[in-house]
Motif scaffolding. Structure first.
Motif, short mmCIF file in Angstrom:
data_model
loop_
_atom_site.label_atom_id
_atom_site.label_comp_id
_atom_site.label_asym_id
_atom_site.label_seq_id
_atom_site.Cartn_x
_atom_site.Cartn_y
_atom_site.Cartn_z
N THR A 278 0.84 -1.19 0.00
CA THR A 278 0.00 0.00 0.00
C THR A 278 0.87 1.25 0.00
N GLU A 281 2.40 1.79 3.42
CA GLU A 281 3.53 0.88 3.64
C GLU A 281 4.74 1.32 2.83
N GLN A 298 5.52 -1.33 -7.08
CA GLN A 298 4.17 -1.68 -6.69
C GLN A 298 3.39 -2.13 -7.93
N GLU A 300 -0.25 -1.99 -8.32
CA GLU A 300 -1.63 -1.55 -8.43
C GLU A 300 -2.01 -1.21 -9.87
N TRP A 329 -0.34 7.61 -5.98
CA TRP A 329 1.04 7.26 -5.66
C TRP A 329 1.97 8.46 -5.76
#
Length: 568
Positions: A278, A281, A298, A300, A329
């Motif tokens: 996330t 995180e 990441q 996503e 982000w």
């Protein structure tokens, strides 16, 4: 526009760097065996230096039985003979450094190969001193070993099937989040961590400039290993809540920094691949004060075209979803932390086929996505072949695939779940990792200049017209556009460090944003479609810095047109 954010200290060198990923078995073959190797990489270093990249990241070249194309490592300190020798690696490292580039290794330490001496020792007896270097468990209570449902937990593997395999000789099961040939290391054991840190230090002492850390946020498991929920249409449970960014992950990464990187980290780069991470995180992982990793990968944004059934249920991309994700982000890591920027890698289908138009507007859509990606705040990654606009391959049958994930999915979906084989193949053609793994197309000559032998996986038949030699000679060169983007990042602090502001967030085809730094502002506008688009009247304007059409056409953006403008 946002207030310029000027750092009090000198920014890290990698804020202005561009990384190029090499998947060695598909890059260039120097000995005619059909598999790319270190000699092939050495022969192409001038191509990469001409491109202007700063860092080369090698996917695994260590000794491996190759059940997952090298991500199953049997000896961390040996080069697999498929790729060459340690002496050739040293030659490669010298060639990289002499051209002013750095070399990053792939660090795969969530798991090893089942043929690694550690696992051979661990599996030799329940009393082995290395037994708890891996995760061993008895069969589930009430079941006999080997019986369906006897697995210690219901977790499914990332590559289909259960994540537990029975070891008949000792009567216990071992955990593998990936293939059965990739048993997971038990990072709760300090001896495991010490052995990993010693190996990492050995490579750094040899001259390596850092690591890209494969699924590094999986290394801390909940020691209870509880069952996970079973998603609809799946045979196995989802154990990820119990191993993604687990209870001791920050302890482990901070210890790794102290034991391995302390004192020489200023010249290195550390990248944590972290599925499921996330933003909150990621801020912790990449906060320089916490001394864990420099940046995270990441996932996503590369899952936004998945349907309700996941990766193999392709639904296509809604651009607004991507803008929402990337904006989150960019804002989330604006003050603390750092982004990795990518759309292609060895696990993703080809960008221009997935999100662009790989036929009529291949050049325009390839360069549009390149500009959008590289003008965000973060460190951009280029995957081999992306710099010439390589496309997905026309796989016809399951026998054309080589990727274990794709093959396992086909047989589980058609046999256990009863899905239509043609529909399964359709989704494989779009989303399979093998799309990224067909050999780099260097020339229009036989075997695309990749090998003089028979390639390990078929070369995309469009190599006759789509290849590095032809692209670099073309008036519409994807390679040349990437060169210009990289040069812009190197020269312009606004690209490196500028604040990010998304514009026209709800527009279904326009991607527009500004980057502002110390009084300078750049505007990027792109038409993410094959139809002409008139820009909103309230967008700012200014002189063109870089675009993928030779001239401007007022407020009209042509199909897949991108413009980078300097705003007064």
């Amino acid at each position: 526009m946002s207030t310029p954010n000027i750092p009090a200290t000198e920014p890290a060198w990698w804020t202005g760097a561009v990384v190029y990923q090499i998947y060695p078995r598909s890059f260039a073959d120097s000995n005619g065996d059909g598999i790319g190797d270190l000699g092939g990489i050495v022969a192409k270093l001038d191509h990469l230096a001409d491109l202007g990249v700063d860092v080369l990241w090698l996917s695994p070249i260590y000794s491996s039985p190759q059940h997952d194309n090298g991500y199953d490592i049997s000896d961390y300190r040996r080069i697999d003979p498929t790729f060459g020798t340690l002496e050739q690696f040293d030659e490669l490292l010298k060639g990289v450094h002499s051209r002013g580039m750095k070399l990053v290794m792939d660090l795969v330490v969530n798991h090893t190969s089942s043929e690694h001496p550690w696992f051979i020792d661990s599996s030799s007896s329940v009393n082995s001193p290395k037994r708890d270097w891996y995760w061993w468990r008895e069969a589930r209570e009430g079941f006999s070993p080997g019986e369906r449902g006897a697995e210690p937990t219901n977790w499914g593997s990332a590559f289909s099937g259960p994540s537990w395999t029975l070891h008949p000789a000792t009567g216990q099961y071992y955990l593998h989040l990936f293939t059965p040939e990739q048993p997971d290391l038990n990072w709760e054991n300090p001896d495991v961590r010490a052995a990993v840190y010693e190996m990492m230090t050995w490579w750094l002492d040899r001259g390596v400039d850092g690591f890209r850390m494969d699924v590094i946020n999986f290394i801390s498991k909940n020691p209870a290993l509880p069952d996970g929920p079973v998603p609809a249409g799946k045979l196995w449970g989802d154990g990820s809540p119990h191993y993604i960014s687990g209870p001791r992950i920050h302890d482990f990464l901070q210890e790794m920094h102290r034991e391995v990187f302390e004192g020489r980290d200023a010249e290195l780069i550390t990248v944590g691949e972290m599925p499921g991470v996330t933003i909150d995180e990621a801020k912790l992982f990449t906060d320089p004060a916490r001394r864990e990793v420099d940046m995270v990968f990441q996932f996503e944004h590369v899952g936004l075209d998945y349907g309700p059934g996941g990766k193999w249920d392709y639904k296509g991309l809604d651009l607004r979803d991507l803008k929402t994700s990337w904006n989150r982000w960019q804002k989330g890591l604006a003050d603390t932390g750092w982004n990795s920027l990518y759309l292609n890698n060895h696990d993703q289908p080809r960008l221009v086929s997935r999100f662009g138009d790989d036929a009529k507007y291949r050049y325009e859509s390839a360069t549009l996505w390149a500009a959008i990606l590289h003008l965000h705040r973060g460190t951009p990654y280029i995957y081999q072949g992306e710099e010439i606009g390589m496309t997905n391959a026309p796989f016809e049958a399951v026998s054309d695939f080589r990727d274990v994930e794709s093959i396992n999915h086909f047989y589980e979906a058609t046999t256990a779940l009863g899905q239509d084989p043609e529909e399964v193949l359709r989704n494989l053609r779009i989303m399979s990792r093998d799309n990224a793994r067909t050999p780099v197309q260097w020339t229009g000559r036989e075997q695309a200049g990749f090998t003089t032998g028979t390639p390990w996986i078929d070369i995309n038949p469009n190599y006759a017209s789509l290849n590095a030699e032809a692209d670099r000679a073309s008036g519409k060169s994807v390679f040349r556009f990437y060169q210009q983007l990289i040069e812009l990042r190197h020269k312009d602090e606004t690209v490196r460090l500028g604040d990010f502001s998304m514009l026209a967030a709800d527009h279904p085809a326009l991607y527009a944003f500004t980057r502002s730094y110390n009084g300078s502002t750049l505007l990027t506008v792109g038409n993410v479609s094959g139809d002409p688009l008139t820009q909103p009247a309230d967008l700012p304007t200014g002189p063109l810095v870089l675009g993928n059409y030779k001239s401007l056409d007022g407020a009209e953006l042509r199909p897949w047109e991108v413009r980078i403008l300097r705003i007064a």
